[in-house]
Design a protein around this motif. Sequence first.
Motif, PDB file in Angstrom:
ATOM      1  N   VAL A 516       3.433  -6.738   5.820  1.00 49.74           N
ATOM      2  CA  VAL A 516       4.327  -5.524   5.251  1.00 49.74           C
ATOM      3  C   VAL A 516       5.945  -5.364   5.446  1.00 49.74           C
ATOM      4  N   VAL A 533      -0.567  -6.296   8.539  1.00 48.30           N
ATOM      5  CA  VAL A 533      -1.696  -5.157   9.160  1.00 48.30           C
ATOM      6  C   VAL A 533      -2.942  -5.628   9.605  1.00 48.30           C
ATOM      7  N   ASP A 537      -6.240  -1.377   9.614  1.00 50.10           N
ATOM      8  CA  ASP A 537      -5.216  -0.128   9.448  1.00 50.10           C
ATOM      9  C   ASP A 537      -5.287  -0.201   7.737  1.00 50.10           C
ATOM     10  N   ARG A 538      -5.849  -1.435   7.278  1.00 51.50           N
ATOM     11  CA  ARG A 538      -5.803  -1.616   5.741  1.00 51.50           C
ATOM     12  C   ARG A 538      -5.513  -0.342   5.200  1.00 51.50           C
ATOM     13  N   GLU A 541      -2.782   1.553   5.663  1.00 49.39           N
ATOM     14  CA  GLU A 541      -1.543   0.657   4.310  1.00 49.39           C
ATOM     15  C   GLU A 541      -1.093   1.002   2.893  1.00 49.39           C
ATOM     16  N   ARG A 544      -0.717   4.406   1.891  1.00 50.69           N
ATOM     17  CA  ARG A 544       0.556   4.877   2.002  1.00 50.69           C
ATOM     18  C   ARG A 544       1.341   4.759   0.798  1.00 50.69           C
TER      19      ARG A 544
END
Length: 573
Positions: A516, A533, A537-538, A541, A544
Motif C-alpha cells: 500500500v 500489508v 491485515d489483508r 485493507e 478500506r
Amino acid sequence: MISQLRIVDLGVIAEASLDLAPGFTAVTGETGAGKTMIVTGLGLLLGQRADRGLVRRDASGTERTARVEGRFGRLDDDILARVEELGGTLDDPDDDPELVLARSIGAAGRSRAYVGGAQMPVASLSSLSEELITIHGQSGQIRLARPDTQRDMLDRFGGPELATLLADYRATWRQWREAGTELDSLRAMARERAREVDMLRHALDEIAAVDPQAGEDTELADEARRLQAVDDLRLAAGKAALAVNGDDVDFDTSPGAVSLVGVARHALEAIADADSRAAELARRAAELVFQLGDLGGDLASYLSDLEADPGRLEEIAGRRAALSELFRKYGDTAEEVVTWAEASRSRLDELVGTDDRIDSLTVQVDQLRSRLEALAGELGAARTSAARRLEESVGRELAALAMPHARLIVDLAPVEPGPWGAETIEFLFAANPGADPGPLGKVASGGELSRVRLALEVTVGDHPDRTLVFDEVDSGVGGAVAVEIGRRLKRLAATSQVIVVTHLAQVAAFADRHFVVVKSSDGRITTSGVREVAAGDRAGELARMMAGIDTTDSALAHAEELLAVATESGPLA
C-alpha cells in the motif's frame, strides 16, 4: 525477475523500498498517494524519458536527485553475457547472480543510467531491461497496436512448430538476400570489370614482353658503370698487379710484393731454428706469400677481363630503357614490377572467374527463392491456423471479462516475402455486434485495450521468469469483471512475476503479496511511503478499499469473502 525496487525522491515518494517475490504482487493506495510512481520508476529503468518535473523538492523548495534502483535475479546466460559486454558487474556472481539497474535524474534534469554499477547510455540500459520487464500501461497499449508486436504475439501463440518454421524461413531469407545482393553487385559492376580485365591484360603483356628479373636493374647498373670506366679500371688494376707481381721484363729493378715478401720469408726461415720468435715471423711471412700469390693471380684475371665493349654497353642502355618504362607504371624496381605482375595475374584470374560466379549465384538465388516460397507457404498456413485458434481463445477470455460480443480478428494479408514472412499481420477489433472490425489501436477504448491486452497475455503466455507490470488494467470495470481480471492475473503469475497497480479490491484479493502506498503531510509538504500489508491485515485493507475511510462490518465481510474466492479460485471461466 525483480527482487527489489527502491525509489528515492521521485514524485511524492521520498523513499520507498519494495522487496518483491515471484507470483502476483498488488500495489494499491488512495488516489494521489503516488502508486503510479511505482510504474513510473520501472519505466525509468526501461529507458523512458526522464521528466525533471518528477524530481521531488524538499520543504525549502530545493530540488533533490531522484533515483530508482531495481535488483534482478534468475538471469539467463544471454543477459549475463550482455552485462559482461557492457562492463557491468553482478552481485554474488558465483552463487545466485543478481543485477542492479539504476537511473537517476538530477536537479538540472540530467539523467544518468547504470548497469551493474557502470554508467552507460540510457539506450544500453533500455536494451537490457526490456528483456526483463514488460509494462502494460498506456505505452504498452501503444506497443500493442504496432504490427511487429502483433506478429510476435501470434508467433508465440503458434508454439514450437511455428517457431521452427519461422527460424528456417528467416535463415533462408538471409541467405537469399545475401546471394541476391552479391549477384546484383556483380552484374552492376560488369562494365567496370571488363575495363579492369583489359587494363590488366595489356599491362601483363607489356611486362611479359620485357620479362624483367628480380635484381636485374641493379646488376645492369653495375655492369654499365664498369664498362663506362674500363680505361680507368685497367690503369688502376695494372698498377696494382705490378706492385704485387713485379715487372716480368725488368724484374731486378721492379720486383713485386710477392718476391720481396719471399726474400723476407727465406731470411727468417734461416734463423728459425735459433729463435722461436723468428720462426713465428717466418710462418706469418709464408702466409703472406701465399695470400699475395692469390691476390696477384686474381688481379691478372681481373685485368684480362677489363676490355672495352661498346656493343654490350649499348645493349645494356636499351635494356635499362625498357625497364625504366615499366618502372614508370608498375614499380620502382624490377622486383616491385615482378611482384605487381604476380598480384595482377591473381586479380585477373578472379575477374575472369566472376562470370562463373554469376552463373553459380544465379542458380543459387533461384533455388533459394523456391525454397523461400515453399517455407513462406508453410509459415503462412501455420500462422493462419494459429490465428483462428487465437481468435477463439481471446474471444472466450473477452466474454469472461464482460465483453461477450467483442471480437478480435487476426488479419493476414499476402505480401512479397520479407524478413518475417510473406504476409502482414494486423489485429482487428469490434466491440459490439454488427460493428465493422477496425485496427485494434484505433477503434478500441483505453479500457477495452487493457482487457484485450490481458486476454492476449493470458492466452499467449510463455513469459517464464519475466516481470509483467500492469497499470490501469482494471480501468472502467468492477464487480464480477474485476474478479475475472484478478483471476487471470493470478494465472499469469504462475509462470511470470506479475506486479499490478490497482484501485479495485476484487483484483488485489488475488495477489500473493500486497503493498500500500500511503501519503502523509506535515502541512508544508506531502510525502508518500510504501508498506507491505501483513497476511492478517489483508481483509481490513481490502475493506478500506471498498468502503473508503470508514471500514464497515459489511465491507469487512465482503473482503473476507473475496479472499476466500481468490484462495479457492478454480479454472478460468
